[in-house]
Design a protein around this motif. Structure first.
Motif, mmCIF file in Angstrom:
data_model
loop_
_atom_site.group_PDB
_atom_site.id
_atom_site.type_symbol
_atom_site.label_atom_id
_atom_site.label_comp_id
_atom_site.label_asym_id
_atom_site.label_seq_id
_atom_site.Cartn_x
_atom_site.Cartn_y
_atom_site.Cartn_z
ATOM 1 N N SER A 19 0.828 -1.202 0.000
ATOM 2 C CA SER A 19 0.000 0.000 0.000
ATOM 3 C C SER A 19 0.862 1.251 0.000
ATOM 4 O O SER A 19 1.374 1.665 1.045
ATOM 5 N N CYS A 75 -6.065 5.774 5.311
ATOM 6 C CA CYS A 75 -5.274 4.742 4.630
ATOM 7 C C CYS A 75 -6.082 3.449 4.580
ATOM 8 O O CYS A 75 -5.738 2.474 5.251
ATOM 9 N N PRO A 78 -5.948 -1.812 1.038
ATOM 10 C CA PRO A 78 -6.064 -1.924 -0.425
ATOM 11 C C PRO A 78 -6.921 -3.113 -0.834
ATOM 12 O O PRO A 78 -6.930 -4.153 -0.173
ATOM 13 N N GLU A 88 -5.387 4.238 -4.859
ATOM 14 C CA GLU A 88 -5.732 4.351 -3.440
ATOM 15 C C GLU A 88 -6.311 5.727 -3.101
ATOM 16 O O GLU A 88 -7.204 5.837 -2.252
#
Length: 361
Positions: A19, A75, A78, A88
């Protein structure tokens, strides 16, 4: 201690991913507490001046130090094994307003001005957050991503081999000192959170991360994919630059330039990486790499947009022989400073950011 119970569907859905967006978040945390991260000092010293003058507050205010909770929308785990940053960021920008506000409500302390703006106008605030992430990436991570990605992919390949050897138990056996596997339960040591968590048939997403050593970070709160972020093997070698002199005997056989390239390939690298490491032109490096690969001294594989070169077993044996030690040719002193380069995390250190990175459930 968090206990993650695995069912058969959970085992079937467990997977690995990298990620770039998470690495941005983890790298911000490192910069905000630089004195606590001597492992990353070479990187810190190189990137600080590049970020000077940038308004990164929409991002940095969401990564508190000391760190117990980071909102998961910053965040999100993914959904594909190898997403690029723009993929992302599109997921980040699409976060529903109610999710943004709910996770901001769970943050302790007073709400800083950038976060108040995000709370009042989530759509506009997420756009500003995405812009700050992109600015940080370009200034601090883009140039280093090939070598970071190589480290992360090497760990995933290692764990895939462990899975083939002995199943899920073998994958987790050396993941981190804070992690233990017992029949159908994964136990993760935690300073603040205790209790069992169900994976709900969604499996566990395992994400190696370069900037979190020696900690672990977890996501276990809905609606996010249950995720465990952990330090990859070999983290001590990430910024390693101290390489022994080119063996004279090898230089006489291959020529000094090609021998130099083999020595500088202590970690897999692109043509541009090797040009920086050696001071040679990229065109000249490319010609030598082609010749060395044709002779069986190097192997290459594509990782996204990059072609990474690495030494073959033949080359490792040749360098070991030239060193006169009969041991694998290993550069630098990083392992003496941090531990053996195969370390996954600091011995005796175990921590996971507040449950799910989105606050307690």
């Amino acid at each position: 201690m968090i206990e993650l119970g695995f069912t058969v569907p959970d085992l079937a859905q467990t997977r690995f991913a990298v990620s770039p967006l998470w690495e941005v978040v983890a790298a911000v945390r490192v910069l905000k507490s630089a004195a606590e991260h001597p492992l990353h000092r070479p990187w810190i010293e190189q990137v600080r001046h590049r970020l000077a003058g940038l308004d990164l507050r929409p991002l940095t205010e969401l990564v508190p130090v000391p760190t117990r909770v980071i909102p998961a929308f910053v965040c999100p785990p993914p959904t594909t094994p190898m997403p690029d940053l723009e993929v992302e960021l599109s997921v980040l920008r699409a976060t529903p307003a109610e999710v943004v506000r709910d996770e901001l409500d769970q943050l302790p302390g007073a709400r800083a001005a950038p976060l108040s703006g995000l709370y009042a106008n989530p759509a506009g605030g997420l756009d500003r957050l995405a812009d700050a992430v992109r600015a940080f990436w370009e200034g601090a991570l883009a140039a280093y991503w090939p070598q970071i990605l190589t480290l992360l992919e090497d760990d995933i390949r290692y764990r895939a081999h462990r899975l083939a050897e002995g199943g899920a138990g073998r994958v987790f056996a050396d993941l981190d000192p804070a992690v233990g596997w017992d029949e159908d339960t994964l136990r993760v040591a935690h300073r603040h959170i205790r209790g069992a968590r169900s994976l709900g048939g969604r499996g566990l997403l395992l994400v190696p991360s370069a900037f979190i050593w020696p900690r672990l970070f977890s996501v276990t709160s809905p609606p996010w994919q249950p995720t465990l972020r952990y330090p990859p093997r070999g983290i001590a070698t990430l910024w390693q630059t101290d390489v022994p002199n080119v063996p004279e005997a090898l230089a006489k056989v291959l020529g000094h330039t090609r021998a130099l390239l083999l020595c500088r390939l202590h970690t897999p690298a692109t043509t541009q990486d090797l040009a920086r490491r050696t001071g040679l032109t990229a065109g000249g490096v490319s010609q030598h790499l082609t010749a060395l690969r044709a002779a069986g001294f190097l192997a290459a594989h594509r990782s996204g947009r990059y072609v990474l070169y690495r030494r073959t077993a033949v080359t490792e044996a040749l360098l070991a022989g030239c060193s006169g030690k009969g041991q694998p040719f290993e550069p630098g002193t990083a392992q003496e400073q941090v531990g053996h380069p195969a370390i996954t995390a600091g011995a005796g250190v175990s921590a996971v950011i507040g449950h799910g990175l989105g606050g307690p459930s």
